[in-house]
Motif scaffolding. Structure first.
Motif, PDB file in Angstrom:
ATOM      1  N   PHE A   1      41.722  45.819  39.457  1.00 59.68           N
ATOM      2  CA  PHE A   1      42.253  46.272  38.172  1.00 59.68           C
ATOM      3  C   PHE A   1      41.797  45.362  37.048  1.00 59.68           C
ATOM      4  CE2 PHE A   1      45.289  43.073  39.345  1.00 59.68           C
ATOM      5  CZ  PHE A   1      45.739  42.529  38.147  1.00 59.68           C
ATOM      6  N   ALA A   2      41.880  45.896  35.842  1.00 60.62           N
ATOM      7  CA  ALA A   2      41.620  45.141  34.612  1.00 60.62           C
ATOM      8  C   ALA A   2      42.785  45.392  33.661  1.00 60.62           C
ATOM      9  CB  ALA A   2      40.313  45.596  33.970  1.00 60.62           C
ATOM     10  N   HIS A   3      43.334  44.318  33.127  1.00 58.04           N
ATOM     11  CA  HIS A   3      44.446  44.399  32.179  1.00 58.04           C
ATOM     12  C   HIS A   3      43.936  43.901  30.836  1.00 58.04           C
ATOM     13  CE1 HIS A   3      48.483  42.552  30.721  1.00 58.04           C
ATOM     14  NE2 HIS A   3      48.296  43.752  30.211  1.00 58.04           N
ATOM     15  N   VAL A   4      43.963  44.769  29.828  1.00 61.38           N
ATOM     16  CA  VAL A   4      43.450  44.447  28.497  1.00 61.38           C
ATOM     17  C   VAL A   4      44.591  44.517  27.493  1.00 61.38           C
ATOM     18  CG1 VAL A   4      41.826  45.133  26.677  1.00 61.38           C
ATOM     19  CG2 VAL A   4      41.174  45.348  29.094  1.00 61.38           C
ATOM     20  N   LEU A   5      44.739  43.452  26.715  1.00 62.95           N
ATOM     21  CA  LEU A   5      45.721  43.416  25.634  1.00 62.95           C
ATOM     22  C   LEU A   5      45.053  43.835  24.343  1.00 62.95           C
ATOM     23  CD1 LEU A   5      47.265  39.882  26.300  1.00 62.95           C
ATOM     24  CD2 LEU A   5      48.214  42.101  26.975  1.00 62.95           C
ATOM     25  N   GLU A   6      45.766  44.586  23.514  1.00 54.28           N
ATOM     26  CA  GLU A   6      45.263  44.906  22.179  1.00 54.28           C
ATOM     27  C   GLU A   6      45.657  43.755  21.265  1.00 54.28           C
ATOM     28  OE1 GLU A   6      46.231  48.154  18.804  1.00 54.28           O
ATOM     29  OE2 GLU A   6      45.653  48.936  20.780  1.00 54.28           O
ATOM     30  N   VAL A   7      44.657  43.125  20.661  1.00 56.13           N
ATOM     31  CA  VAL A   7      44.875  41.983  19.772  1.00 56.13           C
ATOM     32  C   VAL A   7      44.122  42.236  18.467  1.00 56.13           C
ATOM     33  CG1 VAL A   7      45.177  40.377  21.706  1.00 56.13           C
ATOM     34  CG2 VAL A   7      42.913  40.680  20.723  1.00 56.13           C
ATOM     35  N   PRO A   8      44.455  41.498  17.402  1.00 61.32           N
ATOM     36  CA  PRO A   8      43.711  41.698  16.155  1.00 61.32           C
ATOM     37  C   PRO A   8      42.199  41.567  16.382  1.00 61.32           C
ATOM     38  CG  PRO A   8      45.630  40.303  15.776  1.00 61.32           C
ATOM     39  CD  PRO A   8      45.514  40.495  17.263  1.00 61.32           C
ATOM     40  N   GLY A   9      41.456  42.572  15.980  1.00 56.88           N
ATOM     41  CA  GLY A   9      40.003  42.553  16.091  1.00 56.88           C
ATOM     42  C   GLY A   9      39.455  43.133  17.385  1.00 56.88           C
ATOM     43  N   GLY A  10      40.320  43.537  18.321  1.00 55.15           N
ATOM     44  CA  GLY A  10      39.774  44.111  19.537  1.00 55.15           C
ATOM     45  C   GLY A  10      40.700  44.059  20.716  1.00 55.15           C
ATOM     46  N   GLY A  11      40.078  43.942  21.877  1.00 51.06           N
ATOM     47  CA  GLY A  11      40.822  43.862  23.121  1.00 51.06           C
ATOM     48  C   GLY A  11      40.567  42.522  23.771  1.00 51.06           C
ATOM     49  N   HIS A  12      41.550  42.043  24.501  1.00 49.72           N
ATOM     50  CA  HIS A  12      41.403  40.784  25.225  1.00 49.72           C
ATOM     51  C   HIS A  12      41.601  41.072  26.710  1.00 49.72           C
ATOM     52  CE1 HIS A  12      41.402  36.512  26.008  1.00 49.72           C
ATOM     53  NE2 HIS A  12      42.429  36.721  26.814  1.00 49.72           N
ATOM     54  N   LEU A  13      40.570  40.828  27.498  1.00 49.36           N
ATOM     55  CA  LEU A  13      40.628  41.037  28.941  1.00 49.36           C
ATOM     56  C   LEU A  13      41.477  39.916  29.539  1.00 49.36           C
ATOM     57  CD1 LEU A  13      39.839  42.565  31.485  1.00 49.36           C
ATOM     58  CD2 LEU A  13      37.648  41.348  31.459  1.00 49.36           C
ATOM     59  N   GLU A  14      42.738  40.218  29.708  1.00 49.31           N
ATOM     60  CA  GLU A  14      43.720  39.242  30.183  1.00 49.31           C
ATOM     61  C   GLU A  14      43.544  38.944  31.664  1.00 49.31           C
ATOM     62  OE1 GLU A  14      46.960  36.659  30.242  1.00 49.31           O
ATOM     63  OE2 GLU A  14      45.817  37.418  28.558  1.00 49.31           O
ATOM     64  N   GLN A  15      43.220  39.982  32.443  1.00 49.66           N
ATOM     65  CA  GLN A  15      43.094  39.780  33.884  1.00 49.66           C
ATOM     66  C   GLN A  15      42.145  40.806  34.472  1.00 49.66           C
ATOM     67  OE1 GLN A  15      44.614  37.311  35.645  1.00 49.66           O
ATOM     68  NE2 GLN A  15      43.480  37.976  37.438  1.00 49.66           N
ATOM     69  N   LEU A  16      41.276  40.344  35.346  1.00 47.02           N
ATOM     70  CA  LEU A  16      40.427  41.216  36.158  1.00 47.02           C
ATOM     71  C   LEU A  16      40.523  40.685  37.584  1.00 47.02           C
ATOM     72  CD1 LEU A  16      37.999  43.461  36.022  1.00 47.02           C
ATOM     73  CD2 LEU A  16      36.651  41.454  36.566  1.00 47.02           C
ATOM     74  N   SER A  17      40.991  41.498  38.491  1.00 47.60           N
ATOM     75  CA  SER A  17      41.126  41.079  39.886  1.00 47.60           C
ATOM     76  C   SER A  17      40.649  42.192  40.806  1.00 47.60           C
ATOM     77  CB  SER A  17      42.595  40.769  40.231  1.00 47.60           C
ATOM     78  OG  SER A  17      43.057  39.633  39.550  1.00 47.60           O
ATOM     79  N   VAL A  18      39.962  41.785  41.863  1.00 48.66           N
ATOM     80  CA  VAL A  18      39.530  42.700  42.919  1.00 48.66           C
ATOM     81  C   VAL A  18      39.932  42.060  44.247  1.00 48.66           C
ATOM     82  CG1 VAL A  18      37.532  43.755  44.065  1.00 48.66           C
ATOM     83  CG2 VAL A  18      37.594  43.585  41.562  1.00 48.66           C
ATOM     84  N   ARG A  19      40.431  42.873  45.151  1.00 49.87           N
ATOM     85  CA  ARG A  19      40.787  42.343  46.473  1.00 49.87           C
ATOM     86  C   ARG A  19      39.562  41.646  47.078  1.00 49.87           C
ATOM     87  NH1 ARG A  19      45.571  43.995  48.644  1.00 49.87           N
ATOM     88  NH2 ARG A  19      46.509  45.887  47.813  1.00 49.87           N
ATOM     89  N   PRO A  20      39.727  40.449  47.620  1.00 46.79           N
ATOM     90  CA  PRO A  20      38.586  39.768  48.238  1.00 46.79           C
ATOM     91  C   PRO A  20      37.907  40.596  49.317  1.00 46.79           C
ATOM     92  CG  PRO A  20      40.387  38.229  47.916  1.00 46.79           C
ATOM     93  CD  PRO A  20      40.926  39.604  47.582  1.00 46.79           C
ATOM     94  N   SER A  21      38.658  41.407  50.041  1.00 45.99           N
ATOM     95  CA  SER A  21      38.061  42.248  51.089  1.00 45.99           C
ATOM     96  C   SER A  21      37.140  43.330  50.507  1.00 45.99           C
ATOM     97  CB  SER A  21      39.159  42.902  51.935  1.00 45.99           C
ATOM     98  OG  SER A  21      39.966  43.748  51.120  1.00 45.99           O
ATOM     99  N   ALA A  22      37.241  43.581  49.197  1.00 50.05           N
ATOM    100  CA  ALA A  22      36.399  44.586  48.533  1.00 50.05           C
ATOM    101  C   ALA A  22      35.422  43.950  47.550  1.00 50.05           C
ATOM    102  CB  ALA A  22      37.284  45.593  47.811  1.00 50.05           C
ATOM    103  N   ALA A  23      35.333  42.617  47.580  1.00 52.24           N
ATOM    104  CA  ALA A  23      34.473  41.902  46.621  1.00 52.24           C
ATOM    105  C   ALA A  23      32.993  42.122  46.902  1.00 52.24           C
ATOM    106  CB  ALA A  23      34.795  40.408  46.672  1.00 52.24           C
ATOM    107  N   ARG A  24      32.216  41.876  45.874  1.00 52.51           N
ATOM    108  CA  ARG A  24      30.746  41.920  45.935  1.00 52.51           C
ATOM    109  C   ARG A  24      30.200  43.304  46.277  1.00 52.51           C
ATOM    110  NH1 ARG A  24      28.463  37.538  44.862  1.00 52.51           N
ATOM    111  NH2 ARG A  24      26.539  38.070  45.894  1.00 52.51           N
ATOM    112  N   ARG A  25      30.940  44.332  45.813  1.00 51.12           N
ATOM    113  CA  ARG A  25      30.495  45.715  46.027  1.00 51.12           C
ATOM    114  C   ARG A  25      30.358  46.462  44.708  1.00 51.12           C
ATOM    115  NH1 ARG A  25      34.758  47.214  50.683  1.00 51.12           N
ATOM    116  NH2 ARG A  25      34.227  45.535  52.102  1.00 51.12           N
ATOM    117  N   GLY A  26      30.471  45.747  43.585  1.00 50.09           N
ATOM    118  CA  GLY A  26      30.296  46.369  42.282  1.00 50.09           C
ATOM    119  C   GLY A  26      31.578  46.826  41.616  1.00 50.09           C
TER     120      GLY A  26
END
Length: 177
Positions: A67-92
């Motif tokens: 998932f990716a969690h983006v906050l709306e902040v002045p001037g744009g979006g801030h990517l607060e968190q990006l996480s992928v399960r390690p078992s699914a990593a390195r697959r794009g």
């Protein structure tokens, strides 16, 4: 590389996001030899804030694996968190989420996407550089306050950097919408 399906998070996704983040954070514990790493927050509250949460799965209709969690902040979006399960990593899946964040941010009229990350962790700053982000100094009250909050929370495990992606320059993959 496998196909990644990205969509807006639904209420029934929120519980699994905490588990995904905790699994992904376990990698930091091993890299930095950290004792007492704090568990991820519940995503019930962030889902009600300005911004958006996108989830990725490897098959249509299956449970989220990232998932990716983006906050709306002045001037744009801030990517607060990006996480992928390690078992699914390195697959794009992480890259697909980043591209979807850019597309959704552009649709929302944001001028840029910002993030804060560790400089020397391979799946952090080097990954975001490969996605077109560039290192910048914090240039808004929100970003400067975020830097201070990181210092107060003791995120001194490694050098952290501010990174930006300018949405007004260049083309974005617009397949997500």
């Amino acid at each position: 590389m496998l196909k990644t399906f990205v969509r807006q998070a639904r209420a029934d996704d929120l519980e699994i996001l905490e588990a995904i983040e905790n699994e992904a954070d376990a990698l930091f514990v091993s890299v930095f030899s950290i004792a007492g790493w704090r568990p991820a927050p519940s995503y019930a509250k962030p889902s009600q804030e300005n911004g958006f949460i996108l989830v990725a799965s490897d098959t249509l209709g299956s449970d989220a694996i990232g998932f990716a969690h983006v906050l709306e902040v002045p001037g744009g979006g801030h990517l607060e968190q990006l996480s992928v399960r390690p078992s699914a990593a390195r697959r794009g899946h992480g890259r697909a989420l980043v591209e979807a964040v850019k597309s959704e941010s552009r649709l929302r009229g944001y001028e840029r996407v910002t993030l804060r990350t560790f400089a020397h962790v391979p799946w952090n700053a080097p990954f975001y550089l490969s996605c077109g982000f560039i290192e910048r100094d914090p240039d808004s009250d929100f970003l400067r306050d975020l830097l201070l909050a990181e210092q107060q929370q003791g995120l001194g495990y490694g050098r952290r950097v501010q990174m930006n992606f300018d949405l007004t320059d260049g083309c974005i993959d617009s397949r997500f919408g």
